[in-house]
Design an enzyme around this catalytic site. Structure first.
Site, short mmCIF file in Angstrom:
data_model
loop_
_atom_site.label_atom_id
_atom_site.label_comp_id
_atom_site.label_asym_id
_atom_site.label_seq_id
_atom_site.Cartn_x
_atom_site.Cartn_y
_atom_site.Cartn_z
N PHE A 113 0.86 -1.18 0.00
CA PHE A 113 0.00 0.00 0.00
C PHE A 113 0.89 1.23 0.00
CE2 PHE A 113 -4.33 1.27 1.58
CZ PHE A 113 -5.04 0.29 0.92
N TYR A 118 3.25 8.40 1.45
CA TYR A 118 4.03 7.15 1.43
C TYR A 118 4.40 6.70 0.03
CZ TYR A 118 3.85 6.25 6.45
OH TYR A 118 4.04 6.32 7.80
N THR A 237 2.42 -5.98 23.50
CA THR A 237 1.39 -4.94 23.43
C THR A 237 0.14 -5.42 22.69
OG1 THR A 237 2.45 -4.04 21.45
CG2 THR A 237 3.06 -3.06 23.57
N GLU A 295 -2.70 -4.42 13.37
CA GLU A 295 -1.68 -5.31 13.96
C GLU A 295 -2.25 -6.07 15.17
OE1 GLU A 295 2.74 -4.49 13.95
OE2 GLU A 295 2.24 -3.96 16.03
N ASP A 318 15.03 -2.92 12.28
CA ASP A 318 15.19 -1.47 12.28
C ASP A 318 16.54 -1.21 12.94
OD1 ASP A 318 15.19 1.24 12.99
OD2 ASP A 318 12.99 1.28 13.02
C1 5GW Z 1 -0.01 7.74 7.42
C2 5GW Z 1 0.02 8.34 8.64
C3 5GW Z 1 0.20 7.62 9.76
C4 5GW Z 1 0.40 6.24 9.65
C5 5GW Z 1 0.38 5.64 8.41
C6 5GW Z 1 0.17 6.38 7.28
C7 5GW Z 1 0.17 5.75 5.99
C8 5GW Z 1 0.42 4.37 5.86
C9 5GW Z 1 0.01 6.49 4.79
O1 5GW Z 1 -0.22 7.71 4.77
N1 5GW Z 1 0.10 5.86 3.59
C10 5GW Z 1 0.34 4.53 3.49
O2 5GW Z 1 0.42 4.00 2.38
N2 5GW Z 1 0.44 3.77 4.64
C11 5GW Z 1 0.63 2.31 4.50
O3 5GW Z 1 0.41 1.67 5.72
C12 5GW Z 1 2.07 2.00 4.09
O4 5GW Z 1 2.10 0.82 3.35
C13 5GW Z 1 2.71 1.80 5.44
O5 5GW Z 1 3.93 1.13 5.35
C14 5GW Z 1 1.62 1.05 6.18
C15 5GW Z 1 1.71 1.07 7.70
O6 5GW Z 1 1.95 2.38 8.19
P1 5GW Z 1 3.33 2.79 8.83
O7 5GW Z 1 4.42 2.19 7.99
O8 5GW Z 1 3.41 4.25 9.02
O9 5GW Z 1 3.31 2.07 10.21
P2 5GW Z 1 4.59 1.82 11.14
O10 5GW Z 1 4.04 1.05 12.30
O11 5GW Z 1 5.59 1.00 10.36
O12 5GW Z 1 5.16 3.15 11.52
#
Ligand code: 5GW
Ligand code: MN
Length: 344
Positions: A113, A118, A237, A295, A318
């Site tokens: 996604f 992103y 968690t 999650e 990470d």
């Molecule tokens: C935007 C704001 C906050 C959190 C997530 C997003 C977001 C996630 C976005 O704006 N666009 C998007 O494509 N995503 C998708 O959700 C990406 O594939 C992303 O890798 C996944 C999970 O969100 P992450 O990566 O921010 O979560 P963490 O736990 O890895 O920080």
């Protein structure tokens, strides 16, 4: 003295002749029937690279065994088998040549996604996947984005296909990551069922940094969260409020899995995504949201539907995390991002 020796031998030494004859007979027999003792040493070329591989596998096992004996390290995640006998994939636990042969006609999907900001992570993600993800196999990238026109295609090897799909971008970030489950329920049922055998679902804010191949394929596969692989169960968690459908009571659960990499057979991911989506919708009706969104639901599902294969933190790492020295191969790395900047 010489006289004394002479007197010890029989006059015509028949015994010695007989002995010589017997020896000649035995030598002849051995040569005729190739008794090993007389076979010349065969020249077997030594395969040194194979020897090195074997040595490093042996070392990796030894290191893990040492760690398992260390009092202050939690044992479960460092093992190579779960208590329900699913393999935990660490470097050195598999022979990639055997597995590659088994999967020579397997079709693999990579679901990702990339909405809103992103989108910037997509090209490095895909380029690194071309380098390390299922190299030599049939791969379809299923990319979901709200900016189809902005996608820059990487240079791709034969047998690899990029599918771009439009998806609406939700306002709330919590909804973005949860929408992934909804899209999965639709695509695993309708499109992917005929196109691929296995699906791998990944976060986009990651890069492949080392080999990730068919060793990760299985009916239902999840990855241990790298921040919790040495933690006690009680500190996971999980969602702990009984009112949420993602609730996991204390004492239940095995690992804390991270939603940034999981996968399985297409029908298994269909079942998983249906269950998680149902939970999310039910929670929404009660105006609640699980502590770590999808999650939490993923973890709940995997407590009661045990994965058939578990990926060690080699598959989700990470470089900001402690205990990196325990992770020899860092195969899939989080990109360090400015949270405020990408999430606005
Ligand atoms: C935007 C704001 C906050 C959190 C997530 C997003 C977001 C996630 C976005 O704006 N666009 C998007 O494509 N995503 C998708 O959700 C990406 O594939 C992303 O890798 C996944 C999970 O969100 P992450 O990566 O921010 O979560 P963490 O736990 O890895 O920080
Ligand atoms: Mn992420």
């Amino acid at each position: 003295m010489p006289g004394k020796w002479k007197s010890m031998l029989p006059a015509r030494s028949y015994g010695i002749r007989l002995l010589v004859l017997a020896i000649l007979f035995i030598v002849g027999f051995c040569m005729q029937y190739k008794v090993p003792v007389f076979r010349p040493k065969e020249e077997h070329p030594i395969n040194w690279s194979q020897k090195l591989v074997e040595k490093s596998i042996e070392l990796a096992h030894c290191e893990r065994k040492l760690l398992l004996n260390t009092q202050n390290k939690r044992k479960m995640a460092l093992n190579v088998l779960t208590p329900w006998l699913a393999p935990i994939i660490w470097d050195g636990t598999y022979d990639i040549n055997i597995l590659d042969n088994q999967h020579n006609s397997t079709r693999i999907g990579l679901f990702v996604f990339a909405v809103k900001k992103y989108i910037r992570f997509l090209l490095p993600f895909l380029e690194s996947a071309e380098r390390y993800f299922m190299v030599g196999h049939n791969v379809i990238y299923y990319v979901f984005t709200d900016k189809v026109n902005e996608v820059v295609k990487p240079k791709m090897a034969d047998g690899r296909i990029l599918q771009l799909h439009y998806v609406v971008s939700d306002q709330r970030w919590q909804d973005v990551s949860m929408r992934r489950m909804e899209i999965l329920t639709v695509f695993t049922k309708e499109h992917m069922a005929n196109e691929i055998d296995y699906l791998v679902c990944a976060d986009v804010d990651m890069v492949f940094n080392d080999h990730v191949g068919v060793e990760i394929l299985g009916d239902l596969v999840a990855t241990i969260h790298p921040a919790y692989f040495l933690s006690e169960k009680g500190t996971f968690t999980y969602e702990r409020r009984p009112i949420s459908t993602a609730y996991i009571p204390h004492g239940h659960g095995d690992f804390y899995y991270m939603a940034a990499l999981y996968g399985g057979k297409v029908d298994e991911i269909y079942k998983l995504s249906m269950a998680c989506r149902k939970g999310i919708v039910e929670d929404k009706k009660k105006n609640i949201e699980a502590v770590w969104q999808e999650e939490s639901h993923l973890n709940r599902y995997l407590v009661y539907n045990k994965p058939t294969k578990v990926l060690s933190p080699e598959y989700l790492w990470d470089t900001n995390l402690p205990n990196g020295e325990l992770i020899k191969k860092k195969r899939f790395l989080a990109v360090h991002k400015n949270h405020k900047e990408v999430r606005n």
